[in-house]
Design a protein around this motif. Structure first.
Motif, PDB file in Angstrom:
ATOM      1  N   ILE A 116     -19.329  -7.675  -6.209  1.00 18.41           N
ATOM      2  CA  ILE A 116     -18.517  -8.309  -5.163  1.00 18.41           C
ATOM      3  C   ILE A 116     -19.127  -9.657  -4.817  1.00 18.41           C
ATOM      4  CG2 ILE A 116     -18.013  -8.237  -2.670  1.00 18.41           C
ATOM      5  CD1 ILE A 116     -17.290  -5.332  -2.945  1.00 18.41           C
ATOM      6  N   LEU A 175     -22.958   3.672  -4.065  1.00 24.18           N
ATOM      7  CA  LEU A 175     -22.060   2.525  -3.900  1.00 24.18           C
ATOM      8  C   LEU A 175     -22.789   1.313  -3.337  1.00 24.18           C
ATOM      9  CD1 LEU A 175     -18.904   4.400  -2.615  1.00 24.18           C
ATOM     10  CD2 LEU A 175     -19.166   3.194  -4.777  1.00 24.18           C
ATOM     11  N   ARG A 202       0.794  -1.239   0.000  1.00 22.21           N
ATOM     12  CA  ARG A 202       0.000   0.000   0.000  1.00 22.21           C
ATOM     13  C   ARG A 202       0.823   1.285   0.000  1.00 22.21           C
ATOM     14  NH1 ARG A 202      -4.888   2.351   0.653  1.00 22.21           N
ATOM     15  NH2 ARG A 202      -6.115   0.492   1.016  1.00 22.21           N
ATOM     16  N   HIS A 251     -13.427   0.652   3.263  1.00 23.03           N
ATOM     17  CA  HIS A 251     -12.212   1.241   3.832  1.00 23.03           C
ATOM     18  C   HIS A 251     -11.667   2.321   2.886  1.00 23.03           C
ATOM     19  CE1 HIS A 251      -8.373   0.949   6.145  1.00 23.03           C
ATOM     20  NE2 HIS A 251      -7.879   1.371   4.991  1.00 23.03           N
ATOM     21  N   ASP A 252     -11.538   1.963   1.605  1.00 24.22           N
ATOM     22  CA  ASP A 252     -11.003   2.910   0.619  1.00 24.22           C
ATOM     23  C   ASP A 252     -11.905   4.133   0.501  1.00 24.22           C
ATOM     24  OD1 ASP A 252      -8.946   1.245   0.183  1.00 24.22           O
ATOM     25  OD2 ASP A 252      -9.554   0.578  -1.816  1.00 24.22           O
ATOM     26  N   PHE A 253     -13.209   3.886   0.473  1.00 23.14           N
ATOM     27  CA  PHE A 253     -14.160   4.989   0.376  1.00 23.14           C
ATOM     28  C   PHE A 253     -13.978   5.950   1.554  1.00 23.14           C
ATOM     29  CE2 PHE A 253     -18.122   6.618   2.181  1.00 23.14           C
ATOM     30  CZ  PHE A 253     -18.532   7.473   1.178  1.00 23.14           C
ATOM     31  N   LEU A 288     -13.590  -8.324   0.455  1.00 21.74           N
ATOM     32  CA  LEU A 288     -13.639  -7.366  -0.662  1.00 21.74           C
ATOM     33  C   LEU A 288     -14.473  -6.147  -0.278  1.00 21.74           C
ATOM     34  CD1 LEU A 288     -14.093  -9.423  -3.936  1.00 21.74           C
ATOM     35  CD2 LEU A 288     -12.642  -7.418  -3.706  1.00 21.74           C
ATOM     36  N   LEU A 289     -15.568  -6.419   0.413  1.00 22.92           N
ATOM     37  CA  LEU A 289     -16.442  -5.334   0.871  1.00 22.92           C
ATOM     38  C   LEU A 289     -15.691  -4.426   1.836  1.00 22.92           C
ATOM     39  CD1 LEU A 289     -19.303  -4.052   1.235  1.00 22.92           C
ATOM     40  CD2 LEU A 289     -19.606  -5.653   3.140  1.00 22.92           C
ATOM     41  N   LEU A 292     -20.981  -3.440  -5.128  1.00 23.65           N
ATOM     42  CA  LEU A 292     -21.308  -4.447  -4.119  1.00 23.65           C
ATOM     43  C   LEU A 292     -22.016  -5.649  -4.742  1.00 23.65           C
ATOM     44  CD1 LEU A 292     -22.315  -2.496  -0.923  1.00 23.65           C
ATOM     45  CD2 LEU A 292     -20.096  -2.862  -1.948  1.00 23.65           C
ATOM     46  N   PHE A 325     -24.011   0.984  -0.214  1.00 25.30           N
ATOM     47  CA  PHE A 325     -23.850   0.750   1.229  1.00 25.30           C
ATOM     48  C   PHE A 325     -25.201   0.791   1.951  1.00 25.30           C
ATOM     49  CE2 PHE A 325     -19.386   2.941   1.250  1.00 25.30           C
ATOM     50  CZ  PHE A 325     -18.920   1.954   0.409  1.00 25.30           C
ATOM     51  N   LYS A 374     -12.535  -3.829   2.149  1.00 22.29           N
ATOM     52  CA  LYS A 374     -11.542  -2.994   1.455  1.00 22.29           C
ATOM     53  C   LYS A 374     -12.210  -1.843   0.714  1.00 22.29           C
ATOM     54  CE  LYS A 374      -7.383  -5.334   1.555  1.00 22.29           C
ATOM     55  NZ  LYS A 374      -7.364  -6.784   1.676  1.00 22.29           N
ATOM     56  N   THR A 375     -13.356  -2.150   0.112  1.00 24.78           N
ATOM     57  CA  THR A 375     -14.062  -1.113  -0.649  1.00 24.78           C
ATOM     58  C   THR A 375     -14.536   0.004   0.277  1.00 24.78           C
ATOM     59  OG1 THR A 375     -14.782  -2.774  -2.231  1.00 24.78           O
ATOM     60  CG2 THR A 375     -16.000  -0.710  -2.220  1.00 24.78           C
ATOM     61  N   GLU A 432      -0.348  -3.922   3.817  1.00 20.79           N
ATOM     62  CA  GLU A 432      -1.505  -4.276   3.009  1.00 20.79           C
ATOM     63  C   GLU A 432      -1.177  -4.223   1.523  1.00 20.79           C
ATOM     64  OE1 GLU A 432      -4.696  -1.547   3.418  1.00 20.79           O
ATOM     65  OE2 GLU A 432      -5.963  -2.700   2.051  1.00 20.79           O
ATOM     66  N   ARG A 436     -10.850  -7.840  -7.092  1.00 22.29           N
ATOM     67  CA  ARG A 436     -11.247  -6.425  -7.001  1.00 22.29           C
ATOM     68  C   ARG A 436     -11.509  -5.870  -8.408  1.00 22.29           C
ATOM     69  NH1 ARG A 436     -10.621  -1.393  -4.096  1.00 22.29           N
ATOM     70  NH2 ARG A 436     -10.070   0.152  -5.644  1.00 22.29           N
ATOM     71  N   TYR A 457     -15.271   2.591  -7.539  1.00 29.21           N
ATOM     72  CA  TYR A 457     -15.185   1.593  -6.473  1.00 29.21           C
ATOM     73  C   TYR A 457     -15.821   0.298  -6.982  1.00 29.21           C
ATOM     74  CZ  TYR A 457     -14.181   5.464  -3.320  1.00 29.21           C
ATOM     75  OH  TYR A 457     -13.608   6.540  -2.704  1.00 29.21           O
ATOM     76  N   PRO A 458     -15.365  -0.840  -6.443  1.00 25.81           N
ATOM     77  CA  PRO A 458     -16.028  -2.088  -6.812  1.00 25.81           C
ATOM     78  C   PRO A 458     -17.518  -2.015  -6.483  1.00 25.81           C
ATOM     79  CG  PRO A 458     -14.030  -2.526  -5.576  1.00 25.81           C
ATOM     80  CD  PRO A 458     -14.275  -1.043  -5.500  1.00 25.81           C
TER      81      PRO A 458
END
Lengths: 256, 414
Positions: free
Chosen positions: A194, B63, A12, B23-25, B17-18, A191, B65, B20-21, A30, A71, A188-189
């Motif tokens: 995912i 996104l 990271r 977290h990044d946001f 994966l969720l 959901l 959420f 990280k997403t 990370e 990802r 962003y990915p």
């Protein structure tokens, strides 16, 4: 239109340590998708939305890299391919480019390969050009804007963002392009995706699957460059004296 | 160290994966601005005019959420209840105001619609909420009734095909932002708890107004306020559940709201720990990093203990929700433990930071202020204590509800 995005997983931040053999020690840090590759991925997805077809995320690395491949799939890549073989462990940039080129040739229908301008760990910036050379395709480095990607006419027009100028280049396809930062805003990915890709099997090719015997160089070892000899400070009562002494020394050493 | 590792008995790749997403946001979109947004709450006056709140909600909606654990057929992401915990953890790791959105919009409101709503109500209200195009709040508390919800004064009088609502609700998160509210009011004031009913009220209904509460100790980046209902005509079709079922709906909603608060508090503990670990290794006193001093180590180790125990309690509750098991005891225990622990962890984090921790140059004083509220809202610490004792003594039990929160189904929800 089939776009392949070459993606590398990297630590990271810049707080990685250097091992005694000068390799990178990223333990406990990370792992993320290489920043520049993320821009390449977004660019591929945007053109895919316009032109249709496939976007394949391709990585050459260990199994752990599947995390970033997932990802990329969650961002919207339609296909994935991991190249993983014990013989790939210590490949240098050229070697990696040769293996990836063989894999792309085997995929067969690829129109465009995108990658980041460099990785944020090794930072050589040589992968894209090496790959283009290995494929025998045009290479366009430092692309800051894709003005036109024409699937039917098999051509593409891009802006290369160079240090002192922006160069507009037209090229035939297939081609290899590396992108700079801020070319777009990576998404962003999703959901929903995912959920779909979390358990999907990532296709993996070993050396035997890639086929062509890539006579690749590997990194045998690393040594630090020899330390620079110590400098010497020329002293004197005033500037004139210091200059005189300096000139004497330079003449003495036959520099002037 | 990865404090979220080794929870594979609860979590899978999907959750990773969720995480990280989210977290990044939170790191990218919120962390760089949070000090300024938090300060804006301390200085605000008059109506809510701050510009960051709505765009942030919209982004969270886009996104996915906000509909994280709502089936896809109702506009959600179709993930499970543990995914809701992961989102809350990662949001509150950066700021509690973000997690509060999940608590009221998703936990208290949307999941109540999922549990108690008719198909029409789900299509009309749950779907846009899960898709994140409409925002939702929950109106239970009044100026003179909090824990003693049965003492509420708001009324709902039947009038033909509708009800006429009057009353004032306060301490409502997203009061000035939400499009839909679940409003609890008495249809039969003589009946106490059994006289309460629940209504879906749109902000657009004539007679609905709101104003913000200023001067909060914490959660300053977010909007909290009062909602006033003056002769608001609400169609009978907007009554959630049966007449008189409101108290049960309110309490079942809290089983979900408290779960999000507990998960968020876990994230806040982690934030306190991470900030302390970083600082303790940078800051030197007496010739060594302060992390070498035993009493600093003790504070760090207690944070670790609180983090892991909170997380385990939260995930147990989430696992039970996934199975469709009633989880009132487990959720309240998680909420009590995690919130009290988060306040203690933030307090220790300030101590580790010394005087630097006392100013907003570092985030830990914000963590402390944010943590304090959760020991009051969605069931006070004292209420949770009484509940645990009553469950243990056998003087309290969960009676089956007419409608239970649906169990998670990967196939049907996807």
């Amino acid at each position: 239109m089939h776009i392949v995005v070459c993606m590398k997983q990297v630590p990271r931040d810049n707080s990685v340590k250097i091992n005694n053999d000068l390799s990178i020690n990223a333990e406990g840090i990370e792992q993320i998708m290489n920043l520049f590759d993320e821009y390449a991925m977004e660019e591929a997805l945007q053109w895919n939305e316009k032109l249709g077809g496939k976007v394949t995320v391709l990585s050459l690395g260990p199994d752990e890299w599947k995390e970033q491949i997932r990802r990329a799939l969650a961002m919207g890549a339609t296909d994935a391919l991991l190249l993983n073989d014990p013989s790939y462990a210590n490949l240098d940039v050229l070697g990696a480019a040769k293996v990836v080129a063989d894999a792309i040739k085997k995929l067969g229908d690829v129109d465009l390969v995108l990658a980041g301008r460099n990785s944020t760990d090794d930072e050589s910036g040589a992968f894209g050009p090496a790959l283009a050379r290995a494929l025998g395709w045009p290479q366009l480095t430092y692309v800051g804007k894709f003005l036109e990607v024409n699937d039917g006419a098999k051509k593409m027009v891009v802006e290369r963002h160079l240090e002192e100028q922006v160069e507009t280049v037209e090229t035939s396809l297939p081609a290899v392009a590396t992108v700079v930062k801020d070319i777009n805003e990576p998404r962003y990915p999703s959901l929903l995706r995912i959920k779909k890709v979390a358990k999907v099997e990532i296709p993996t090719w070993g050396a035997a699957d890639v086929g062509a015997a890539s006579s690749a160089a590997s990194v045998a070892g690393r040594v630090p460059p020899p330390p620079r000899p110590k400098g010497e400070i020329v002293d004197g009562a005033d500037a004139a004296e210091k200059v005189r002494k300096l000139v004497d020394k330079l003449m003495e050493n036959q520099v002037i | 160290m990865d404090f979220t590792a080794n929870y594979d008995m609860f979590l899978n790749e999907e959750h990773e994966l969720l995480r990280k997403t989210v977290h990044d946001f939170a790191e990218k979109e919120v962390a760089p601005h949070i000090r300024e947004w938090d300060r804006s709450g301390a200085q605000a006056e008059g109506p809510e005019t701050r510009m960051h709140i709505r765009p942030l909600l919209q982004k969270m909606g886009q996104l996915g959420f906000l509909g994280i654990c709502v089936p896809a057929k109702y506009g959600g992401a179709g993930m499970d209840y543990l995914a809701l915990a992961v989102v809350c953890e990662e949001l509150e790791r950066v700021d509690s105001a973000l997690r509060v959105v999940l608590s009221v919009h998703t936990g208290l409101n949307s999941l109540s619609l999922l549990q108690w709503g008719t198909e029409e109500q789900k299509q009309k209200y749950l779907k846009p909420q899960a898709e994140g195009t409409k925002f939702a709040g929950y109106c239970l508390t009044e100026p003179n009734s909090g824990t003693d919800a049965g003492a509420m004064l708001a009324t709902a009088r039947r009038d033909g095909d509708s009800y006429i609502l009057n009353g004032e609700k306060t301490w409502i998160s997203l009061a000035d932002v939400a499009d839909h509210f679940l409003v609890f009011a008495k249809t039969d004031p003589a009946q106490g708890n059994r006289g309460i009913s629940c209504f879906i009220v749109e902000r657009a209904f004539p007679g609905v107004s709101s104003h913000p509460i200023h001067g909060k100790l914490g959660v300053r980046a977010g909007n909290t306020g009062s909602v006033v209902l003056q002769d608001v005509r609400v169609p009978a079709a907007n009554r959630l559940g049966e007449e008189g079922e409101g108290f049960k709906i309110a309490m079942s909603a809290l089983d979900n709201g408290r779960y999000t608060v507990a998960a968020g508090a876990t994230g806040l503990i982690q934030a306190s720990l991470e900030a302390s670990l970083r600082y303790a290794q940078e800051r030197h006193t007496f010739g060594v990093p302060i992390a070498d001093h035993q009493l600093v180590k003790r504070m760090l180790s207690h944070m670790v203990r609180k983090l892991d125990t909170s997380r385990l309690l939260v995930y147990r509750a989430g696992w039970m929700k996934n199975q469709g098991r009633r989880n009132t005891r487990e959720t309240t225990l998680a909420k009590w433990h995690a919130t009290v622990s988060s306040f203690e962890a933030a307090d220790d984090a300030i101590q580790v930071h010394g005087a630097y921790g006392y100013s907003d140059e570092y985030p830990v004083e914000r963590y402390l202020r944010n943590a304090r509220g959760a020991i009051i809202y969605e069931g006070t610490r004292e209420l949770q204590e009484l509940l645990q004792a009553d469950f243990a003594l056998g003087t309290r039990e969960n009676r089956p509800l007419r409608r239970e929160l649906p169990a998670y189904s990967a196939e049907e929800w996807g």
